[in-house]
Design a protein around this motif. Structure first.
Motif, PDB file in Angstrom:
ATOM      1  N   GLU A  61       0.842  -1.195   0.000  1.00 20.52           N
ATOM      2  CA  GLU A  61       0.000   0.000   0.000  1.00 20.52           C
ATOM      3  C   GLU A  61       0.883   1.254   0.000  1.00 20.52           C
ATOM      4  O   GLU A  61       0.555   2.264  -0.623  1.00 20.52           O
ATOM      5  CB  GLU A  61      -0.944  -0.012   1.213  1.00 20.52           C
ATOM      6  N   GLU A  96      -3.463  -0.167  -5.017  1.00 16.81           N
ATOM      7  CA  GLU A  96      -2.767  -0.298  -6.301  1.00 16.81           C
ATOM      8  C   GLU A  96      -1.383  -0.850  -6.016  1.00 16.81           C
ATOM      9  O   GLU A  96      -0.442  -0.097  -5.797  1.00 16.81           O
ATOM     10  CB  GLU A  96      -2.591   1.087  -6.943  1.00 16.81           C
ATOM     11  N   THR A 130      -9.943 -11.977   4.895  1.00 23.69           N
ATOM     12  CA  THR A 130      -9.364 -11.304   3.722  1.00 23.69           C
ATOM     13  C   THR A 130      -8.338 -12.209   3.050  1.00 23.69           C
ATOM     14  O   THR A 130      -8.289 -12.329   1.823  1.00 23.69           O
ATOM     15  CB  THR A 130      -8.718  -9.963   4.139  1.00 23.69           C
ATOM     16  N   ASP A 157      -7.599   3.453   3.551  1.00 27.21           N
ATOM     17  CA  ASP A 157      -8.942   2.875   3.726  1.00 27.21           C
ATOM     18  C   ASP A 157      -8.876   1.482   4.335  1.00 27.21           C
ATOM     19  O   ASP A 157      -9.903   0.881   4.652  1.00 27.21           O
ATOM     20  CB  ASP A 157      -9.659   2.773   2.373  1.00 27.21           C
ATOM     21  N   THR A 158      -7.689   0.933   4.447  1.00 26.69           N
ATOM     22  CA  THR A 158      -7.558  -0.398   5.055  1.00 26.69           C
ATOM     23  C   THR A 158      -7.923  -0.301   6.535  1.00 26.69           C
ATOM     24  O   THR A 158      -7.418   0.573   7.233  1.00 26.69           O
ATOM     25  CB  THR A 158      -6.105  -0.901   4.909  1.00 26.69           C
ATOM     26  N   ALA A 191      -7.500  -6.039  -5.938  1.00 29.27           N
ATOM     27  CA  ALA A 191      -8.963  -6.058  -6.055  1.00 29.27           C
ATOM     28  C   ALA A 191      -9.612  -6.222  -4.676  1.00 29.27           C
ATOM     29  O   ALA A 191     -10.565  -5.521  -4.340  1.00 29.27           O
ATOM     30  CB  ALA A 191      -9.387  -7.190  -6.988  1.00 29.27           C
ATOM     31  N   CYS A 209      -8.237  -5.778  -1.553  1.00 29.46           N
ATOM     32  CA  CYS A 209      -7.871  -4.806  -0.520  1.00 29.46           C
ATOM     33  C   CYS A 209      -8.004  -3.359  -0.986  1.00 29.46           C
ATOM     34  O   CYS A 209      -7.729  -2.427  -0.224  1.00 29.46           O
ATOM     35  CB  CYS A 209      -6.453  -5.068  -0.026  1.00 29.46           C
ATOM     36  N   GLY A 210      -8.404  -3.174  -2.239  1.00 30.30           N
ATOM     37  CA  GLY A 210      -8.629  -1.813  -2.733  1.00 30.30           C
ATOM     38  C   GLY A 210      -7.374  -0.966  -2.771  1.00 30.30           C
ATOM     39  O   GLY A 210      -7.406   0.226  -2.465  1.00 30.30           O
TER      40      GLY A 210
END
Ligand code: MGD
Ligand code: MGD
Ligand code: MO
Length: 736
Positions: free
Chosen positions: A156, A417, A565, A549-550, A412, A414-415
């Motif tokens: 992240e 990049e 997860t 956001d995690t 995908a 964990c939202g």
């Protein structure tokens, strides 16, 4: 019995007499115990009763010591003073109790609150121009859930700089198995060990480093299986053992043999031995159609002809010279292999830590494929992994060269990049720190300063950092060899109760044979200020990624949420929260075991690499660095090496007696060892004592981590990037 005595001495020394025996009873138990942090050997599938060992017990009690390193200790001793202490003395101070920060002005570590410690990390990361200026090391102790959060944080933040101890350990095995079989792991489990006809044990000191293997070897011997040990040194496991949980045998001092044949190749000679065995099997197939499994080869493999031609083209003279074994000895091993219906080949660092480690492990697979020793009971490749969860670390994403498919799923689910460029491994990280390209180093466990090659160079590299962060249980060298700013973050050990908002938590771990199961601590934490590893990672992540956001804090409340997860991201972890609670946990699917090969050809691929030249130049020796019986990697319990008959001496070098005579050396004569690196640079150790040992000419051996001084940073394998810790080119001369 010797082991039992040694354990009670150890319990006494660590002053853990009350808790020790209770903890040992809870270790490696189905439903509720904690996983032995000692090694990655799997638990007995028949019910885990007392399948424990001397070294596991030492390791557990080492963590459970009653001694403490608190703020008073750091106030009393400056870092410069502590730097003069021995590594034994440092760890012997006991467990770390609260977070500390280095104060340059006073040269002392001083207390810091957890929140300020996290913010110190956050600020250091904020000051970087590029997330790739930080590196995140993992030692193979870390549980799966913490591992998953750790790699998520790194990615992240935007980097794949995830060096780990595996880069010095089994990187070669992973890469070889991936190339040959499309999986980075072995394919067999303990049941296969229980049914095989022939076991080849290569380059492992099992009695010290995977002691529970002795039980499997003794059982195999009773069953009439052939057990071939391949090691320049005849180690204790290659002789006899008392099966640790066979009480009658113990009471009667009855030993069982654990070997039917010992072969002593030269250091690095394994590949030539394996090829010689393959050559013999192929030669036999000219008259005996059953010598090779033609049907298996045709249906499931690729590249057989090229491999066969390579074997034919390699002469016996060459095989003898490179292996250091006679043709007769090689044929003996080939006969064992040829007569066995089912064969397992197992190996550890004696095979992997070489220039041609990948080619050698691929040669192991080549040999197995010839007789269809894959995808059926009792047969296959079986690497012996090191740290208790080093295999789980890889499974859960510690990989500086991650697969794109893994990153896709991680992104995908964990939202985030995730970065796509490959990151730095251990050697790459040291070089980057040295250049100033990596400025922040985080050590999640381990003792990087000592474990890594080229000690003075690694020290300089760490000292060059803006910030070093060590998450640890005990004081060690890596706290004293630090960056301009430095944090010590003390964590719970595996034996300790991990209380979070959602109750007492368990973590999962994966053993050498891909079994995943829960580990739950039972002991009161060494200090009330300790945090769990997942909690520390969440704190670091929140400080460095304030707008993330995690749900870091939410994950830590209940590790089931992390596992949910993981179930979506990790291959083979579907439904893991339920399956990990089954009595023995679950086994991660092994496609190669089902004869499904995720290789470019979709088949198992033979390799046809030329034999490397491993014969030392005249006057030089090939030196292998290894562990004593009484140490755990960089943790030295005592200066003894009981199974090798050594007492109170670590500054020694084992040599062949003829090599000693040639150099005018008598037993215990002081010597200077000089290594010559690939780039011609030299490094030396003085005041070592020569000890004659039953090993082939041209070979020498001594102890890690001290001998890392001799390992040049540039001397890593071009195949695996692993430092060449089992093959250092040295000259040894008498000191006057
Ligand atoms: N008690 C204890 N247990 C441990 C550890 C520990 O330090 N202490 N460490 C853990 C870790 S992280 C790991 S990776 C494993 C390591 O387990 P091992 O691989 O057993 O580790 P080493 O002590 O390095 O021993 C290497 C062995 O390889 C042999 N060898 C050296 N060169 C060659 C060669 O060229 N060919 C062959 N065939 N053999 C060779 C040596 O004689 C020695 O027996 O153990 C794990 N378990
Ligand atoms: N020359 C040479 N060098 C080698 C090798 C060799 O054979 N020869 N072997 C290599 C191999 S195989 C390996 S795996 C590496 C080992 O490298 P590392 O894994 O980096 O080293 P260890 O000695 O296992 O780490 C010990 C430290 O881990 C910390 N620790 C213990 N338990 C925990 C815990 O539960 N949590 C946390 N956060 N910390 C904990 C303690 O502070 C302890 O001091 O060394 C490598 N170095
Ligand atoms: Mo290891």
């Amino acid at each position: 019995m010797g082991r039992a005595k040694s354990v009670s001495r150890f319990l006494l020394k660590e002053r853990a007499l009350v808790d020790g025996p209770r903890a040992i009873k809870r270790m490696n138990h189905e439903n509720g115990g904690f996983d032995c942090p000692g090694c990655a050997w799997p638990d007995d599938t028949k019910g885990l009763h007392l399948d424990i060992c001397e070294n596991g017990i030492k390791h557990v009690t080492w963590e459970m010591t009653n001694k403490r390193v608190g703020r008073e200790f750091f106030a009393a001793h400056s870092v410069t003073e502590l730097a003069g202490w021995s590594d034994f003395a440092l760890e012997d101070q006991g467990r770390l109790t609260e977070p500390m920060v280095y104060d340059a002005e006073s040269d002392h570590y001083v207390p810091i609150s957890w929140q300020e410690a996290f913010e110190t990390f956050g600020r250091a990361l904020g000051a970087l121009d590029d997330p790739n200026q930080a590196a995140y090391y993992t030692s193979g102790r870390l549980g799966n859930e913490a591992t998953f959060l750790y790699q998520l944080m790194a990615r992240e933040l935007g980097t794949n700089n995830l060096p780990d101890c595996s880069n010095m350990c089994h990187e070669a095995s992973g890469r070889a198995l991936q190339a040959s079989l499309g999986t980075g792991k072995g394919t067999v489990d303990l049941k296969d060990w229980e049914t095989t006809d022939a076991l080849f044990i290569m380059g492992v000191n099992a009695a010290s480093n995977a002691p529970r293997m002795l039980t499997a070897l003794a059982e195999a011997y009773h069953r009439g299986a052939q057990i071939v040990h391949v090691n320049p040194l005849v180690e204790a496991a290659a002789t006899r053992t008392i099966v640790p949980h066979d009480f009658l045998d113990m009471a009667l001092y009855k030993t069982t043999r654990t070997s039917t044949l010992n072969l002593q190749p030269r250091i690095g000679g394994d590949m030539a031995l394996l090829r010689g065995m393959a050559k013999a099997v192929l030669e036999q197939s000219a008259t005996d159609p059953k010598a090779v499994d033609r049907e298996f080869i045709e249906r499931h493999t690729e590249g057989f002809e090229a491999y066969r031609d390579m074997c034919e083209a390699t002469t016996w003279e060459e095989l003898e010279r490179q292996s250091g074994l006679s043709r007769d000895a090689i044929l003996k091993a080939a006969r064992v292999y040829g007569e066995a219906d089912r064969t397992i080949i197992s190996w550890c660092l004696g095979v992997s830590q070489h220039e041609h480690g990948v080619d050698t492990v691929r040669e192991i697979v080549n040999l197995l494929l010839l007789r269809g020793n894959l995808g059926r009971e009792g047969a296959g490749p079986s690497p012996v992994r090191g740290h208790s969860n080093v295999q789980g670390n890889r499974t859960c994403g510690i990989d500086h060269r991650p697969e794109p498919e893994f990153l896709d799923r991680l992104g995908a689910v964990c939202g985030i990049e995730p970065p796509r460029a490959h990151g730095l491994d251990t050697v790459g990280t040291i070089e980057a720190m040295q250049r100033g390209d990596v400025k922040v180093f985080v050590g999640m466990g381990g003792n990087f300063a000592l474990a890594a090659p080229d000690t003075p160079y690694t020290y300089e590299a760490l000292r060059n950092c803006e910030l070093t962060v060590q998450v640890s249980t005990k004081l060690n060298r890596s706290h004293l060899v630090h960056g301009r700013r430095a944090l010590i973050l003390p964590c719970l050990g595996r034996t300790e109760k991990d209380h979070q908002r959602g109750g007492v938590q368990s973590t999962s771990v994966e053993d050498s044979m891909s079994m995943v199961h829960l580990s739950r601590g039972m002991k009161r934490p060494a200090s009330k200020h300790l945090l769990s590893e997942p909690a520390i990672i969440a704190g670091l992540a929140r400080a460095a990624l304030p707008r993330s956001d995690t749900p870091w804090e939410w994950y830590v409340e209940d590790y089931d949420r992390i596992r949910d997860t993981m179930a979506q991201v990790l291959d083979g972890f579907e439904d893991c929260n339920r399956r990990v609670r089954l009595p023995l946990g679950f086994r991660i699917r092994q496609p190669a075991r089902e004869l499904v090969f995720r290789t470019p050809s979709g088949r198992a691929e033979f390799s046809a690499a030329p034999l490397p030249d491993v014969v030392p130049e005249p006057g030089t020796l090939a030196l292998g660095t290894m562990r004593s019986h009484d140490q755990w990697n960089t943790t030295i319990y005592s200066d003894d090496d009981r199974y090798r008959g050594v007492k109170n001496l670590r500054t020694l070098v084992f040599m062949n007696k003829d090599d000693m005579r040639e150099r005018g050396l008598a037993e215990f004569d002081p010597v200077t060892i000089v290594s010559t690196a690939k780039d011609g640079s030299r490094r030396s150790l003085e005041g070592y004592l020569a000890v004659p040992y039953d090993m082939p000419r041209g070979c020498a051996a001594g102890y890690m981590p001290e001998m890392n001084v001799l390992c040049a940073i540039g001397d890593f394998s071009v195949q695996s990037d692993q430092p060449l810790m089992k093959h250092v080119k040295v000259t040894i001369t008498r000191e006057s």
